[in-house]
Enzyme design. Structure first.
Site, PDB file in Angstrom:
ATOM      1  N   GLY A   8     -55.868  45.946 -43.975  1.00 57.68           N
ATOM      2  CA  GLY A   8     -56.537  47.227 -44.250  1.00 57.68           C
ATOM      3  C   GLY A   8     -56.848  47.305 -45.740  1.00 57.68           C
ATOM      4  O   GLY A   8     -56.812  48.374 -46.351  1.00 57.68           O
ATOM      5  N   GLY A  11     -59.536  49.730 -47.812  1.00 56.03           N
ATOM      6  CA  GLY A  11     -59.407  51.183 -47.844  1.00 56.03           C
ATOM      7  C   GLY A  11     -59.012  51.729 -49.203  1.00 56.03           C
ATOM      8  O   GLY A  11     -58.990  50.997 -50.203  1.00 56.03           O
ATOM      9  N   GLN A  12     -58.698  53.027 -49.224  1.00 58.89           N
ATOM     10  CA  GLN A  12     -58.407  53.698 -50.497  1.00 58.89           C
ATOM     11  C   GLN A  12     -57.222  53.042 -51.205  1.00 58.89           C
ATOM     12  O   GLN A  12     -57.286  52.758 -52.396  1.00 58.89           O
ATOM     13  CB  GLN A  12     -58.129  55.193 -50.272  1.00 58.89           C
ATOM     14  CG  GLN A  12     -58.113  55.971 -51.582  1.00 58.89           C
ATOM     15  CD  GLN A  12     -57.455  57.339 -51.479  1.00 58.89           C
ATOM     16  OE1 GLN A  12     -56.938  57.735 -50.433  1.00 58.89           O
ATOM     17  NE2 GLN A  12     -57.465  58.071 -52.577  1.00 58.89           N
ATOM     18  N   ASP A  34     -59.188  42.796 -43.614  1.00 60.45           N
ATOM     19  CA  ASP A  34     -59.615  44.097 -43.084  1.00 60.45           C
ATOM     20  C   ASP A  34     -60.431  43.821 -41.822  1.00 60.45           C
ATOM     21  O   ASP A  34     -60.946  42.704 -41.636  1.00 60.45           O
ATOM     22  CB  ASP A  34     -60.469  44.846 -44.115  1.00 60.45           C
ATOM     23  CG  ASP A  34     -60.514  46.355 -43.858  1.00 60.45           C
ATOM     24  OD1 ASP A  34     -59.816  47.109 -44.569  1.00 60.45           O
ATOM     25  OD2 ASP A  34     -61.244  46.779 -42.936  1.00 60.45           O
ATOM     26  N   ASP A  49     -58.431  42.022 -37.326  1.00 62.48           N
ATOM     27  CA  ASP A  49     -58.151  43.265 -36.601  1.00 62.48           C
ATOM     28  C   ASP A  49     -56.654  43.253 -36.317  1.00 62.48           C
ATOM     29  O   ASP A  49     -56.163  42.347 -35.632  1.00 62.48           O
ATOM     30  CB  ASP A  49     -58.964  43.284 -35.290  1.00 62.48           C
ATOM     31  CG  ASP A  49     -58.724  44.562 -34.499  1.00 62.48           C
ATOM     32  OD1 ASP A  49     -57.740  45.282 -34.797  1.00 62.48           O
ATOM     33  OD2 ASP A  49     -59.521  44.838 -33.589  1.00 62.48           O
ATOM     34  N   ILE A  50     -55.933  44.220 -36.837  1.00 62.88           N
ATOM     35  CA  ILE A  50     -54.477  44.211 -36.700  1.00 62.88           C
ATOM     36  C   ILE A  50     -54.036  44.306 -35.236  1.00 62.88           C
ATOM     37  O   ILE A  50     -52.899  43.960 -34.893  1.00 62.88           O
ATOM     38  CB  ILE A  50     -53.835  45.334 -37.567  1.00 62.88           C
ATOM     39  CG1 ILE A  50     -52.309  45.250 -37.559  1.00 62.88           C
ATOM     40  CG2 ILE A  50     -54.258  46.710 -37.122  1.00 62.88           C
ATOM     41  CD1 ILE A  50     -51.751  43.937 -37.970  1.00 62.88           C
ATOM     42  N   TYR A 139     -51.444  62.248 -36.154  1.00 61.09           N
ATOM     43  CA  TYR A 139     -51.115  61.358 -37.277  1.00 61.09           C
ATOM     44  C   TYR A 139     -49.630  61.482 -37.645  1.00 61.09           C
ATOM     45  O   TYR A 139     -48.922  60.483 -37.785  1.00 61.09           O
ATOM     46  CB  TYR A 139     -52.013  61.745 -38.444  1.00 61.09           C
ATOM     47  CG  TYR A 139     -51.794  61.020 -39.742  1.00 61.09           C
ATOM     48  CD1 TYR A 139     -52.086  59.669 -39.869  1.00 61.09           C
ATOM     49  CD2 TYR A 139     -51.340  61.703 -40.879  1.00 61.09           C
ATOM     50  CE1 TYR A 139     -51.924  59.011 -41.085  1.00 61.09           C
ATOM     51  CE2 TYR A 139     -51.184  61.061 -42.090  1.00 61.09           C
ATOM     52  CZ  TYR A 139     -51.476  59.713 -42.198  1.00 61.09           C
ATOM     53  OH  TYR A 139     -51.327  59.064 -43.405  1.00 61.09           O
ATOM     54  N   LYS A 143     -46.663  58.735 -37.470  1.00 62.07           N
ATOM     55  CA  LYS A 143     -45.903  58.309 -38.655  1.00 62.07           C
ATOM     56  C   LYS A 143     -44.402  58.496 -38.425  1.00 62.07           C
ATOM     57  O   LYS A 143     -43.593  57.658 -38.835  1.00 62.07           O
ATOM     58  CB  LYS A 143     -46.353  59.090 -39.892  1.00 62.07           C
ATOM     59  CG  LYS A 143     -47.737  58.689 -40.403  1.00 62.07           C
ATOM     60  CD  LYS A 143     -47.775  57.261 -40.906  1.00 62.07           C
ATOM     61  CE  LYS A 143     -49.109  56.855 -41.466  1.00 62.07           C
ATOM     62  NZ  LYS A 143     -49.209  55.422 -41.771  1.00 62.07           N
TER      63      LYS A 143
END
Ligand code: NAD
Ligand code: AKB
Length: 317
Positions: A8, A11-12, A34, A49-50, A139, A143
């Protein structure tokens, strides 16, 4: 030297973490991946792709990976729009990595949790490490389940998994990917580009936030701390700065005097209302020496300078 694999990476957080890791362990020891094509300069990049466990294993073997940083996830606002996709990515991705760690294919795992693990019944001020956790978002539920899995794999199989409950992260290299705290990045773009911003949260909505440089330092420090120091294997509370939309807008006005903010709260207000206002991170301080460096004023100066150069905006203010 065994390599560090970032999943990933576009990403940010990944955009900054790849650079931070390259500085710490050497460019040749970092592999960026990613699901979408990416460019991380000298750092090797692979499409991954995870959810494809076989390809993950292949990459780990091909590059002699020792540590995995798993960043691929759907964030809070997007996850509310796509609950099943979010659950699948956020859970199966983590389990794919933990299973490989259990088999001994990797030595260490970093997986980020979030302030979203807390919910409306959690004490909101200076939220403790251990407290009531009844998240109301997809979400947050993913988590919290992820944290439980991390601790389980550590206790049952000895997997060296480490985690941080990041607050909202603020950075200028890559734009944020669909969270509730994204306003605190968008406001800087709009301030520079249009001189005004319409905020989707109410003016006095306090949330825990952190400048990316602090978050990257915390992540790398946690992953390089001695194993015995890591006493919490679910996820560590981590605090930076807490502020509201009106406070960040006042800080921006010190640099752009005619900047204005208006408010049009949407569905993200309810999410924000269920999260803490500030975080107690005593355990991270005690166990592995965490201390944040950035405050609202220093972060604002760096954000505006960084964005001006990224967006080619010359100083006319
Ligand atoms: P982001 O949305 O900016 O980046 C996620 C990256 O994952 C994207 O580049 C995306 O292309 C990639 N991705 C999506 N599906 C994938 C898949 N199937 N396989 C591989 N890659 C895939 O997210 P971010 O802000 O960088 O967050 C990274 C992690 O940190 C997430 O777990 C997030 O929950 C957590 N976190 C972030 C923040 C924050 O403020 N940014 C706060 C708390 C926790
Ligand atoms: C989000 O808003 O979803 C993220 C987070 C705090 O986890 N920035």
């Amino acid at each position: 030297m065994k390599k560090s694999l970032v999943i990933g990476a576009n990403g940010q957080i990944g955009s900054d973490l790849v650079l931070g890791l390259a500085n710490r362990v050497g460019t040749e020891n970092v592999i960026a991946t990613d699901v979408k094509p990416g460019n991380h300069g000298e750092v090797i990049f692979e499409l991954l792709d995870i959810l494809d466990a076989e390809k993950l294993k292949e990459i780990i073997e091909k590059y002699n990976v020792g540590t995995v940083y798993l960043l691929a996830a759907l964030l809070s606002a997007t996850a509310e729009q796509k609950p099943m996709a979010a659950w699948k990515l956020n859970m199966d991705g983590l389990l794919n990595v933990l299973e490989l760690a259990k088999e001994g294919a990797i030595d260490k795992v970093f997986w980020p949790s979030s302030i979203a693990v807390f919910g409306p019944t959690t004490p909101r001020d200076n939220t403790p490490q251990t407290t009531i956790m009844e998240p109301t978002t997809v979400y947050g539920i993913s988590k919290l389940a992820g944290e439980r899995w991390c601790e389980y794999y550590f206790n049952k199989y000895g997997v060296d998994v480490r985690s941080i409950r990041y607050p909202g992260l603020i950075s200028y290299k890559a734009e944020p990917g669909g969270g509730t705290t994204d306003y605190a990045v968008a406001i800087y773009y709009k301030a520079l580009q249009e001189g005004k911003y319409e905020c989707y949260l109410e003016e006095n909505t306090y949330l825990p936030m952190m400048y990316m440089e602090d978050a990257i330092k915390a992540t790398i420090d946690l992953m390089h701390a001695d194993k015995e120091k890591i006493k919490i294997r679910s996820s560590y509370n981590l605090a930076g700065i807490s502020f509201s939309p009106i406070e960040i807008s006042e800080e921006i006005k010190k640099h752009i005097s005619d900047f204005s903010i208006s408010y049009a709260p949407d569905f993200r207000q309810e999410i924000a209302n269920s999260w803490p206002k500030s975080i107690d991170d005593k355990r991270a301080q005690e166990d592995w020496g965490w201390k944040n460096s950035y405050e609202l004023n220093s972060m604002t100066s760096e954000m505006l300078e960084g964005l001006k150069s990224k967006l080619n905006i010359t100083d006319s203010n």
